[in-house]
Design a protein around this motif. Structure first.
Motif, PDB file in Angstrom:
ATOM      1  N   PHE A  32       0.803  -1.218   0.120  1.00  0.00           N
ATOM      2  CA  PHE A  32       0.139  -0.148  -0.138  1.00  0.00           C
ATOM      3  C   PHE A  32       0.911   1.305  -0.048  1.00  0.00           C
ATOM      4  O   PHE A  32       1.745   1.389   0.765  1.00  0.00           O
ATOM      5  N   VAL A  33       0.466   2.044  -0.866  1.00  0.00           N
ATOM      6  CA  VAL A  33       1.119   3.578  -0.852  1.00  0.00           C
ATOM      7  C   VAL A  33       0.023   4.552  -0.746  1.00  0.00           C
ATOM      8  O   VAL A  33      -0.976   4.481  -1.766  1.00  0.00           O
ATOM      9  N   SER A  64      -4.868   9.782  -2.004  1.00  0.00           N
ATOM     10  CA  SER A  64      -4.758   8.558  -2.777  1.00  0.00           C
ATOM     11  C   SER A  64      -4.320   7.418  -2.348  1.00  0.00           C
ATOM     12  O   SER A  64      -3.482   7.527  -1.238  1.00  0.00           O
ATOM     13  N   ALA A  65      -4.867   6.341  -2.432  1.00  0.00           N
ATOM     14  CA  ALA A  65      -4.199   4.868  -1.981  1.00  0.00           C
ATOM     15  C   ALA A  65      -4.186   4.100  -3.268  1.00  0.00           C
ATOM     16  O   ALA A  65      -4.980   3.775  -3.888  1.00  0.00           O
ATOM     17  N   GLU A  66      -2.850   3.487  -3.319  1.00  0.00           N
ATOM     18  CA  GLU A  66      -2.393   2.626  -4.285  1.00  0.00           C
ATOM     19  C   GLU A  66      -2.031   1.067  -3.799  1.00  0.00           C
ATOM     20  O   GLU A  66      -0.986   1.207  -2.809  1.00  0.00           O
ATOM     21  N   TRP A  67      -2.503   0.207  -4.446  1.00  0.00           N
ATOM     22  CA  TRP A  67      -2.362  -1.253  -4.013  1.00  0.00           C
ATOM     23  C   TRP A  67      -1.622  -1.916  -5.161  1.00  0.00           C
ATOM     24  O   TRP A  67      -2.102  -2.000  -6.302  1.00  0.00           O
ATOM     25  N   THR A  68      -0.661  -2.660  -4.659  1.00  0.00           N
ATOM     26  CA  THR A  68       0.156  -3.574  -5.823  1.00  0.00           C
ATOM     27  C   THR A  68       0.326  -5.018  -4.975  1.00  0.00           C
ATOM     28  O   THR A  68       1.190  -5.314  -4.540  1.00  0.00           O
ATOM     29  N   PRO A  69      -0.745  -5.984  -5.551  1.00  0.00           N
ATOM     30  CA  PRO A  69      -0.542  -7.225  -4.756  1.00  0.00           C
ATOM     31  C   PRO A  69       0.438  -7.787  -5.370  1.00  0.00           C
ATOM     32  O   PRO A  69       0.871  -8.766  -4.738  1.00  0.00           O
ATOM     33  N   VAL A  70       0.675  -7.624  -6.658  1.00  0.00           N
ATOM     34  CA  VAL A  70       1.661  -8.518  -7.625  1.00  0.00           C
ATOM     35  C   VAL A  70       2.389  -7.481  -8.350  1.00  0.00           C
ATOM     36  O   VAL A  70       2.171  -6.217  -8.497  1.00  0.00           O
ATOM     37  N   ASP A  71       3.728  -7.849  -8.836  1.00  0.00           N
ATOM     38  CA  ASP A  71       4.517  -6.865  -9.434  1.00  0.00           C
ATOM     39  C   ASP A  71       3.895  -6.302 -10.757  1.00  0.00           C
ATOM     40  O   ASP A  71       4.151  -5.097 -10.930  1.00  0.00           O
TER      41      ASP A  71
END
Length: 406
Positions: A32-33, A64-71
């Motif tokens: 999470f960013v 804002s919220a950014e989610w990167t579950p996989v690359d």
């Protein structure tokens, strides 16, 4: 005076959004960013065609919220809000005041809600509500000057075949305009697509573009389709930098015709030549831009970042029927410091506006601005003075803004 209950709620959530980035948020999952930005702006307009002036003090914020579950996959949500602390102005959605328009109404909405797949080597595909910024944003942009920026419900492919070859294409289903969701004019229903390709050559970057815009808006959308157009063109960006001589070049040509259900029949041309030279910390620019006349309608750019072009006074947000030729000269000094203020950048720009068809002199404008940084806070003060000859009326505008990114 608060205009509506929705406006009151928007202000409350807006201030909460400003505070979110300062909170100490801790998640075990590092995917999470969180981010955001805020801008406070004072805007005052005197316009001879109105008996009263407009004064606005507005605060905009995005969280804002950014989610990167996989690359290779990410999701992003961004909330945007605008609230007026001083609302002595006409914002279009609000009451019909006999004052100049400042199109920064109270607003609360999802600015971005997207998923993005990384295809590798600098290529990706983005689906959902997103921002679009193509080239100099003359034909497709996010209108960053407005407190409520423009976003698009779209799908976009951005590909990089080599380090010197790029390609973008996409489909736009809806345009969320800066006027917000309190007016029928706050969005375009869209059935539009675009393509843009650039190649780096030994003399500069050469690009081809095509925009097929099918746009309708307003309470009677079936009749309000005059901004639907098809535009094809070429663009060149180059530079010549040597120790004793430095130039940047920019040139573009495009042709536009009516498209889809546009009831107006027209064909119009666009020309741009811009030359910049650099002497120590001084940048001088001579720019000539023409949005041509073309029968029943002139060349239009409804999805541009309009404030960036043709003067800070915002007189020419749509092109007059006889087109417009804008000759401008600007001087900018880069990088001075004074006390705690860094990167002080004063700018002066002179505009001469004329009709493309008939050659009438529309008017002249002088724009004065200074930008600086105080730690990581950006400051800007600007003044615009438009003097009318054959188009619109005299207008003076003062902006002052404070902005910070978190």
């Amino acid at each position: 005076m608060m205009k509506t209950m929705q406006a009151c709620l928007a202000r409350a959530i807006l201030f909460a959004a400003v505070l979110i980035p300062f909170a100490e948020v801790s998640f075990a999952d590092p995917t999470f960013v969180f981010g955001g930005d805020a801008r406070l702006r004072y805007d005052h307009v005197d316009q001879d065609s109105f008996p009263d002036s407009s004064t606005a003090l507005t605060l905009s914020a995005r969280a804002s919220a950014e989610w990167t579950p996989v690359d290779w996959l990410s999701g992003l949500i961004e909330i945007e809000g605008v609230g007026a602390l001083i609302d002595d102005f006409s914002d279009l959605p609000g009451p019909g005041l006999n004052k100049p328009l400042i199109p920064d109404p109270d607003h609360l909405d999802i600015n971005r809600l997207q998923i993005q797949a990384d295809l590798g080597q600098g290529s990706f595909i983005t689906l959902g509500r997103q921002t679009l910024r193509i080239d100099d944003q003359r034909f497709l942009g996010m209108a960053p000057f407005r407190q409520n920026t423009r976003s698009y419900d779209a799908v976009r492919l951005s590909a990089r075949t080599q380090s010197t070859h790029t390609f973008q294409a996409g489909y736009i289903a809806k345009v969320n305009r800066p006027l917000g969701n309190r007016t029928p004019l706050g969005e375009f229903d869209s059935d539009s697509w675009f393509a843009n390709a650039n190649v780096q050559t030994p003399i500069g970057r050469v690009g081809l573009f095509h925009y097929a815009l099918d746009l309708e808006t307003g309470p009677d959308a079936d009749r309000n389709r005059t901004l639907s157009s098809q535009t094809s063109g070429i663009r060149f960006d180059g530079r010549y930098h040597r120790s004793d001589l430095k130039f940047d070049f920019e040139a573009s040509y495009a042709q536009q015709t009516d498209h889809a259900d546009n009831p107006l029949s027209y064909s119009a041309d666009y020309y741009l030549v811009d030359v910049k030279t650099f002497i120590a910390n001084l940048e001088a620019s001579l720019r000539y831009e023409v949005l041509g006349a073309g029968g029943a309608q002139a060349f239009q750019t409804p999805l541009a970042s309009l404030h960036k072009f043709q003067g800070e006074a915002d007189v020419f947000l749509s092109t007059p029927i006889d087109g417009i030729a804008d000759t401008s000269l600007s001087l900018k000094f880069n990088g001075g410091s004074f006390g705690p203020f860094k990167d002080i950048t004063p700018t002066v720009r002179l505009h001469q506006f004329e009709a493309d068809r008939g050659g009438a002199t529309y008017g002249q404008e002088i724009d004065l601005a200074v930008q600086a940084k105080l730690a990581d806070v950006k400051l800007k003060l600007a003044f615009a003075d438009y003097r009318a000859d054959a188009f619109a009326s005299d207008r003076q505008r003062v902006f002052a803004s404070i902005s910070k990114r978190f």
